[in-house]
Design a protein around this motif. Structure first.
Motif, PDB file in Angstrom:
ATOM      1  N   ASP A  15     -42.437 -34.660  22.213  1.00  0.00           N
ATOM      2  CA  ASP A  15     -42.504 -34.572  20.750  1.00  0.00           C
ATOM      3  C   ASP A  15     -41.774 -33.339  20.243  1.00  0.00           C
ATOM      4  O   ASP A  15     -41.038 -33.402  19.248  1.00  0.00           O
ATOM      5  CB  ASP A  15     -43.963 -34.543  20.278  1.00  0.00           C
ATOM      6  N   ARG A  16     -41.975 -32.223  20.912  1.00  0.00           N
ATOM      7  CA  ARG A  16     -41.301 -30.986  20.489  1.00  0.00           C
ATOM      8  C   ARG A  16     -39.791 -31.112  20.650  1.00  0.00           C
ATOM      9  O   ARG A  16     -39.025 -30.621  19.819  1.00  0.00           O
ATOM     10  CB  ARG A  16     -41.831 -29.795  21.292  1.00  0.00           C
ATOM     11  N   TRP A  65     -30.619 -46.620  12.363  1.00  0.00           N
ATOM     12  CA  TRP A  65     -30.794 -46.025  13.696  1.00  0.00           C
ATOM     13  C   TRP A  65     -30.544 -44.526  13.652  1.00  0.00           C
ATOM     14  O   TRP A  65     -31.327 -43.747  14.195  1.00  0.00           O
ATOM     15  CB  TRP A  65     -29.840 -46.692  14.693  1.00  0.00           C
ATOM     16  N   TYR A  66     -29.441 -44.109  13.009  1.00  0.00           N
ATOM     17  CA  TYR A  66     -29.151 -42.679  12.958  1.00  0.00           C
ATOM     18  C   TYR A  66     -30.223 -41.938  12.157  1.00  0.00           C
ATOM     19  O   TYR A  66     -30.610 -40.818  12.523  1.00  0.00           O
ATOM     20  CB  TYR A  66     -27.773 -42.397  12.343  1.00  0.00           C
ATOM     21  N   THR A  67     -30.712 -42.542  11.089  1.00  0.00           N
ATOM     22  CA  THR A  67     -31.770 -41.903  10.299  1.00  0.00           C
ATOM     23  C   THR A  67     -33.008 -41.677  11.158  1.00  0.00           C
ATOM     24  O   THR A  67     -33.617 -40.602  11.115  1.00  0.00           O
ATOM     25  CB  THR A  67     -32.126 -42.775   9.078  1.00  0.00           C
ATOM     26  N   TRP A  68     -33.367 -42.686  11.942  1.00  0.00           N
ATOM     27  CA  TRP A  68     -34.524 -42.517  12.826  1.00  0.00           C
ATOM     28  C   TRP A  68     -34.271 -41.427  13.865  1.00  0.00           C
ATOM     29  O   TRP A  68     -35.164 -40.656  14.193  1.00  0.00           O
ATOM     30  CB  TRP A  68     -34.821 -43.840  13.534  1.00  0.00           C
ATOM     31  N   LEU A  69     -33.043 -41.370  14.388  1.00  0.00           N
ATOM     32  CA  LEU A  69     -32.719 -40.328  15.361  1.00  0.00           C
ATOM     33  C   LEU A  69     -32.888 -38.950  14.733  1.00  0.00           C
ATOM     34  O   LEU A  69     -33.474 -38.048  15.336  1.00  0.00           O
ATOM     35  CB  LEU A  69     -31.277 -40.501  15.858  1.00  0.00           C
ATOM     36  N   GLU A  70     -32.400 -38.789  13.514  1.00  0.00           N
ATOM     37  CA  GLU A  70     -32.478 -37.490  12.849  1.00  0.00           C
ATOM     38  C   GLU A  70     -33.887 -37.174  12.373  1.00  0.00           C
ATOM     39  O   GLU A  70     -34.219 -36.011  12.131  1.00  0.00           O
ATOM     40  CB  GLU A  70     -31.502 -37.443  11.670  1.00  0.00           C
ATOM     41  N   GLN A  71     -34.711 -38.192  12.253  1.00  0.00           N
ATOM     42  CA  GLN A  71     -36.104 -37.981  11.877  1.00  0.00           C
ATOM     43  C   GLN A  71     -36.993 -37.693  13.080  1.00  0.00           C
ATOM     44  O   GLN A  71     -38.190 -37.440  12.921  1.00  0.00           O
ATOM     45  CB  GLN A  71     -36.638 -39.201  11.119  1.00  0.00           C
ATOM     46  N   ILE A  75     -36.886 -43.163  19.716  1.00  0.00           N
ATOM     47  CA  ILE A  75     -35.929 -44.229  19.976  1.00  0.00           C
ATOM     48  C   ILE A  75     -35.050 -43.835  21.151  1.00  0.00           C
ATOM     49  O   ILE A  75     -34.905 -42.650  21.471  1.00  0.00           O
ATOM     50  CB  ILE A  75     -35.061 -44.526  18.737  1.00  0.00           C
ATOM     51  N   ASN A  76     -34.452 -44.826  21.787  1.00  0.00           N
ATOM     52  CA  ASN A  76     -33.568 -44.574  22.922  1.00  0.00           C
ATOM     53  C   ASN A  76     -32.122 -44.467  22.441  1.00  0.00           C
ATOM     54  O   ASN A  76     -31.703 -45.181  21.539  1.00  0.00           O
ATOM     55  CB  ASN A  76     -33.692 -45.700  23.953  1.00  0.00           C
ATOM     56  N   ALA A  77     -31.383 -43.568  23.064  1.00  0.00           N
ATOM     57  CA  ALA A  77     -29.966 -43.383  22.737  1.00  0.00           C
ATOM     58  C   ALA A  77     -29.165 -43.401  24.025  1.00  0.00           C
ATOM     59  O   ALA A  77     -29.500 -42.704  24.984  1.00  0.00           O
ATOM     60  CB  ALA A  77     -29.759 -42.073  21.989  1.00  0.00           C
ATOM     61  N   LEU A 102     -31.657 -32.163  24.459  1.00  0.00           N
ATOM     62  CA  LEU A 102     -32.709 -32.457  23.488  1.00  0.00           C
ATOM     63  C   LEU A 102     -33.044 -33.945  23.463  1.00  0.00           C
ATOM     64  O   LEU A 102     -34.190 -34.326  23.191  1.00  0.00           O
ATOM     65  CB  LEU A 102     -32.289 -32.000  22.089  1.00  0.00           C
ATOM     66  N   ALA A 103     -32.056 -34.785  23.749  1.00  0.00           N
ATOM     67  CA  ALA A 103     -32.280 -36.233  23.792  1.00  0.00           C
ATOM     68  C   ALA A 103     -32.885 -36.677  25.113  1.00  0.00           C
ATOM     69  O   ALA A 103     -33.125 -37.873  25.321  1.00  0.00           O
ATOM     70  CB  ALA A 103     -30.973 -36.978  23.531  1.00  0.00           C
ATOM     71  N   GLY A 104     -33.124 -35.713  26.028  1.00  0.00           N
ATOM     72  CA  GLY A 104     -33.736 -36.037  27.309  1.00  0.00           C
ATOM     73  C   GLY A 104     -32.793 -36.628  28.311  1.00  0.00           C
ATOM     74  O   GLY A 104     -33.215 -37.348  29.230  1.00  0.00           O
TER      75      GLY A 104
END
Length: 299
Positions: A15-16, A65-71, A75-77, A102-104
């Protein structure tokens, strides 16, 4: 501690990381002016930088999708999508790597930046270290920059700049014939250098540039193949180098490695005289023209 007790901590870490990813993307988007990426500046921009829909358009992804990523939503990328976002936001190599972390994800070879761009201040530092020979090298022993005493020590006619790399000191040491090899303690130096190379290689296994580099060294030198097969690893650290110079004779110099903040896997190597006679010869390096060696290092 049980597995059930560890799960909240792991989830909290994810989450962090997503929160940091969201903040990072917003900050990067705000830094890019529309005209930098070929978009009109617009008249009603309430905030600086690009809009979310513009980043999505430039990256070729959906706005939602990008909005969710920035929020910071879970989601998986894919690597390809992250690279597209990085290009849209004009991220440099360090920023791209930070985005992937940061995206793991671990950046693949294709996400890695090319040869680093050294700031002009690095050259100022190298020049200010004179009369000590000094150069910037990476963990593959590519020499990226150097000062005057270093040039006089090795000879610029040995150096053929290719793609931002002046020459590779390990390759030069392996291929130079005995008559023109500047290293006086080659039997000690080469195993140590190959061990440093293998230690760094562990971070880049499978990357085309590294695999090709090791293959070229292996094809060119039986000694390298033998040393590489030992599986020895070592960090860059201060150690005694003995050099032969065609005009000054033998110089005993301690190679000291200094890291460069903001330039990953590169360091400034400074050659410090081991004794009074070595210091006197080093001080004479600056008054000598480059050259003296007759063998040109191969690429």
């Amino acid at each position: 501690m049980t597995v059930l007790e560890e799960l909240p901590t792991a989830a909290g870490g994810r989450d962090r990381r997503r929160t940091e990813l969201a903040r990072f993307l917003k900050a990067c988007r705000a830094r890019v002016a529309p005209e930098e990426v070929g978009l009109p500046p617009g008249l009603r921009r309430r905030t600086p930088g690009l809009r979310r829909e513009e980043v999505a358009q430039l990256a070729g992804v959906g706005v939602t999708w990008y909005t969710w990523l920035e929020q910071g939503r879970p989601i998986n990328a894919s690597e390809q999508v992250l690279l597209a976002v990085a290009r849209a936001l004009r991220l440099d190599g360090t920023e791209r790597e930070h985005l992937f972390r940061l995206a793991g994800m671990s950046p693949s070879p294709h996400a890695q930046p090319g040869p680093p761009e050294l700031s002009p201040s690095i050259q100022v530092i190298l020049d200010s270290l004179a009369p000590l020979p000094a150069a910037v090298s990476n963990t593959r022993f590519d020499v990226l920059s150097y000062n005057g005493p270093y040039r006089s020590l090795f000879g610029t006619e040995r150096m053929r700049p290719v793609g931002g790399v002046v020459f590779n000191s390990l390759w030069c040491m392996l291929t130079a014939p005995p008559c023109c090899n500047p290293c006086g303690n080659r039997d000690e130096a080469l195993p140590r250098m190959v061990a440093v190379l293998r230690s760094a290689y562990g971070k880049h296994v499978g990357e085309p540039a590294w695999e090709e580099h090791v293959q070229r060294l292996s094809a060119r030198s039986g000694l390298f193949r033998e040393l590489w097969a030992r599986q020895e690893v070592a960090p860059p650290e201060t150690w005694l180098r003995i050099f032969r110079h065609p005009r000054l004779g033998v110089l005993r110099l301690n190679a000291t490695y200094l890291t460069i903040p903001g330039v990953p896997e590169c360091y400034i190597v400074v050659y410090v005289p081991a004794g009074p006679e070595d210091r006197e010869r080093v001080e004479r390096l600056g008054s000598l023209p480059p050259g003296g060696w007759t063998h040109v290092c191969e690429q």
